[in-house]
Design a protein around this motif. Structure first.
Motif, PDB file in Angstrom:
ATOM      1  N   GLY A   1     110.928 -29.903  58.706  1.00 24.55           N
ATOM      2  CA  GLY A   1     111.837 -30.675  59.539  1.00 24.55           C
ATOM      3  C   GLY A   1     112.709 -29.757  60.370  1.00 24.55           C
ATOM      4  N   ASN A   2     113.777 -30.305  60.938  1.00 24.84           N
ATOM      5  CA  ASN A   2     114.692 -29.489  61.734  1.00 24.84           C
ATOM      6  C   ASN A   2     116.133 -29.872  61.441  1.00 24.84           C
ATOM      7  OD1 ASN A   2     115.313 -31.772  63.337  1.00 24.84           O
ATOM      8  ND2 ASN A   2     113.514 -31.384  64.584  1.00 24.84           N
ATOM      9  N   VAL A   3     117.022 -28.926  61.779  1.00 24.53           N
ATOM     10  CA  VAL A   3     118.449 -29.112  61.539  1.00 24.53           C
ATOM     11  C   VAL A   3     119.180 -28.843  62.845  1.00 24.53           C
ATOM     12  CG1 VAL A   3     120.447 -28.360  60.207  1.00 24.53           C
ATOM     13  CG2 VAL A   3     118.195 -28.362  59.148  1.00 24.53           C
ATOM     14  N   ASN A   4     120.032 -29.797  63.256  1.00 27.05           N
ATOM     15  CA  ASN A   4     120.862 -29.633  64.451  1.00 27.05           C
ATOM     16  C   ASN A   4     122.286 -29.306  64.013  1.00 27.05           C
ATOM     17  OD1 ASN A   4     118.677 -30.400  66.065  1.00 27.05           O
ATOM     18  ND2 ASN A   4     119.215 -32.543  65.904  1.00 27.05           N
ATOM     19  N   LEU A   5     122.821 -28.210  64.541  1.00 23.66           N
ATOM     20  CA  LEU A   5     124.179 -27.782  64.225  1.00 23.66           C
ATOM     21  C   LEU A   5     125.021 -27.825  65.490  1.00 23.66           C
ATOM     22  CD1 LEU A   5     123.233 -24.585  62.203  1.00 23.66           C
ATOM     23  CD2 LEU A   5     123.997 -26.734  61.242  1.00 23.66           C
ATOM     24  N   GLU A   6     126.223 -28.358  65.378  1.00 23.97           N
ATOM     25  CA  GLU A   6     127.153 -28.357  66.503  1.00 23.97           C
ATOM     26  C   GLU A   6     128.525 -27.972  65.971  1.00 23.97           C
ATOM     27  OE1 GLU A   6     128.978 -31.305  69.935  1.00 23.97           O
ATOM     28  OE2 GLU A   6     127.436 -32.034  68.590  1.00 23.97           O
TER      29      GLU A   6
ATOM     30  N   TYR B   1     113.083 -39.064  57.357  1.00 24.39           N
ATOM     31  CA  TYR B   1     114.347 -39.082  56.615  1.00 24.39           C
ATOM     32  C   TYR B   1     115.399 -38.303  57.402  1.00 24.39           C
ATOM     33  CZ  TYR B   1     117.647 -38.544  52.763  1.00 24.39           C
ATOM     34  OH  TYR B   1     118.780 -38.575  51.984  1.00 24.39           O
ATOM     35  N   GLN B   2     116.623 -38.862  57.500  1.00 26.60           N
ATOM     36  CA  GLN B   2     117.708 -38.204  58.232  1.00 26.60           C
ATOM     37  C   GLN B   2     118.946 -38.124  57.352  1.00 26.60           C
ATOM     38  OE1 GLN B   2     118.363 -40.250  61.886  1.00 26.60           O
ATOM     39  NE2 GLN B   2     116.450 -39.563  62.789  1.00 26.60           N
ATOM     40  N   LEU B   3     119.680 -37.013  57.506  1.00 23.50           N
ATOM     41  CA  LEU B   3     120.904 -36.793  56.747  1.00 23.50           C
ATOM     42  C   LEU B   3     121.962 -36.260  57.704  1.00 23.50           C
ATOM     43  CD1 LEU B   3     122.195 -36.680  53.875  1.00 23.50           C
ATOM     44  CD2 LEU B   3     121.418 -34.321  53.762  1.00 23.50           C
ATOM     45  N   TYR B   4     123.134 -36.891  57.711  1.00 21.86           N
ATOM     46  CA  TYR B   4     124.237 -36.489  58.581  1.00 21.86           C
ATOM     47  C   TYR B   4     125.390 -35.977  57.731  1.00 21.86           C
ATOM     48  CZ  TYR B   4     121.809 -39.338  62.041  1.00 21.86           C
ATOM     49  OH  TYR B   4     120.869 -39.866  62.874  1.00 21.86           O
ATOM     50  N   ASN B   5     126.030 -34.880  58.180  1.00 26.10           N
ATOM     51  CA  ASN B   5     127.188 -34.336  57.485  1.00 26.10           C
ATOM     52  C   ASN B   5     128.171 -33.750  58.484  1.00 26.10           C
ATOM     53  OD1 ASN B   5     126.717 -34.777  54.733  1.00 26.10           O
ATOM     54  ND2 ASN B   5     125.325 -33.042  54.609  1.00 26.10           N
TER      55      ASN B   5
ATOM     56  N   LYS C   1     135.205 -28.074  62.466  1.00 31.61           N
ATOM     57  CA  LYS C   1     134.142 -28.657  61.653  1.00 31.61           C
ATOM     58  C   LYS C   1     132.794 -28.407  62.303  1.00 31.61           C
ATOM     59  CE  LYS C   1     136.556 -32.230  59.184  1.00 31.61           C
ATOM     60  NZ  LYS C   1     136.482 -33.588  58.667  1.00 31.61           N
ATOM     61  N   ILE C   2     131.768 -28.526  61.506  1.00 35.52           N
ATOM     62  CA  ILE C   2     130.395 -28.407  61.996  1.00 35.52           C
ATOM     63  C   ILE C   2     129.695 -29.734  61.737  1.00 35.52           C
ATOM     64  CG2 ILE C   2     128.182 -27.258  61.693  1.00 35.52           C
ATOM     65  CD1 ILE C   2     129.641 -24.777  60.864  1.00 35.52           C
ATOM     66  N   LYS C   3     129.136 -30.318  62.802  1.00 37.13           N
ATOM     67  CA  LYS C   3     128.311 -31.516  62.650  1.00 37.13           C
ATOM     68  C   LYS C   3     126.894 -31.055  62.337  1.00 37.13           C
ATOM     69  CE  LYS C   3     130.488 -34.916  65.658  1.00 37.13           C
ATOM     70  NZ  LYS C   3     130.274 -35.760  66.846  1.00 37.13           N
ATOM     71  N   VAL C   4     126.341 -31.597  61.265  1.00 35.74           N
ATOM     72  CA  VAL C   4     124.996 -31.220  60.840  1.00 35.74           C
ATOM     73  C   VAL C   4     124.141 -32.474  60.773  1.00 35.74           C
ATOM     74  CG1 VAL C   4     123.628 -30.112  59.040  1.00 35.74           C
ATOM     75  CG2 VAL C   4     125.963 -29.352  59.452  1.00 35.74           C
ATOM     76  N   LYS C   5     123.000 -32.446  61.455  1.00 34.27           N
ATOM     77  CA  LYS C   5     122.035 -33.550  61.391  1.00 34.27           C
ATOM     78  C   LYS C   5     120.704 -32.949  60.964  1.00 34.27           C
ATOM     79  CE  LYS C   5     119.618 -36.980  64.127  1.00 34.27           C
ATOM     80  NZ  LYS C   5     119.315 -37.466  65.466  1.00 34.27           N
ATOM     81  N   THR C   6     120.221 -33.390  59.808  1.00 38.89           N
ATOM     82  CA  THR C   6     118.957 -32.895  59.275  1.00 38.89           C
ATOM     83  C   THR C   6     117.911 -33.993  59.401  1.00 38.89           C
ATOM     84  OG1 THR C   6     120.201 -31.575  57.687  1.00 38.89           O
ATOM     85  CG2 THR C   6     117.857 -31.851  57.267  1.00 38.89           C
ATOM     86  N   CYS C   7     116.793 -33.680  60.027  1.00 41.16           N
ATOM     87  CA  CYS C   7     115.696 -34.640  60.205  1.00 41.16           C
ATOM     88  C   CYS C   7     114.436 -34.051  59.575  1.00 41.16           C
ATOM     89  CB  CYS C   7     115.434 -34.913  61.671  1.00 41.16           C
ATOM     90  SG  CYS C   7     116.832 -35.592  62.557  1.00 41.16           S
ATOM     91  N   LEU C   8     113.875 -34.762  58.600  1.00 45.68           N
ATOM     92  CA  LEU C   8     112.612 -34.327  58.007  1.00 45.68           C
ATOM     93  C   LEU C   8     111.449 -34.902  58.809  1.00 45.68           C
ATOM     94  CD1 LEU C   8     113.348 -34.749  54.186  1.00 45.68           C
ATOM     95  CD2 LEU C   8     113.610 -32.724  55.604  1.00 45.68           C
TER      96      LEU C   8
END
Length: 115
Positions: free
Chosen positions: A83-88, A106-110, A95-102
């Protein structure tokens, strides 16, 4: 003298009366089987969700190692084979916005605080 009807009269009467018993037993067995199949499906779904969650958290942890070199307001996309991970990195609230997409959807936001 009047005879009272008792349970023994049902045993002597051999003209049926088994249909309701069979239907009751069949419906009971069907409901138990349905509950077991539903429980098994929920267990499998929970196991897959848990596996996806831990995989996403692992990818996120690996990608966060790169966030130390990021400047404020920068956007970075890290690709993995699962998958991939987007960091901002945000400048205002540190803070760091993290969006993980498999790859399976499946998606996970933090939102993580910078230390």
């Amino acid at each position: 003298m009047v005879k009272k009807k008792s349970f023994s009269c049902f045993i002597k009467n051999k003209r049926g009366g088994i249909l309701l018993s069979v239907l009751g037993l069949l419906s009971l067995v069907s409901m138990v089987a349905l509950l077991l199949f539903d429980s098994q499906a929920l267990t499998v779904e929970l196991a897959l969700e848990t596996q996806d969650y831990y995989l996403a958290k692992t990818l996120e942890t690996q990608a966060l190692k790169l966030s130390k070199t990021m400047t404020e307001g920068e956007f970075k996309k890290v690709n993995f084979n699962k998958g991939n991970v987007n960091l901002e990195k945000q400048s205002k609230n540190k803070k760091i916005k993290v969006k993980t997409c498999l790859n399976n959807g499946y998606q996970l936001y933090n939102n993580l605080s910078i230390e």
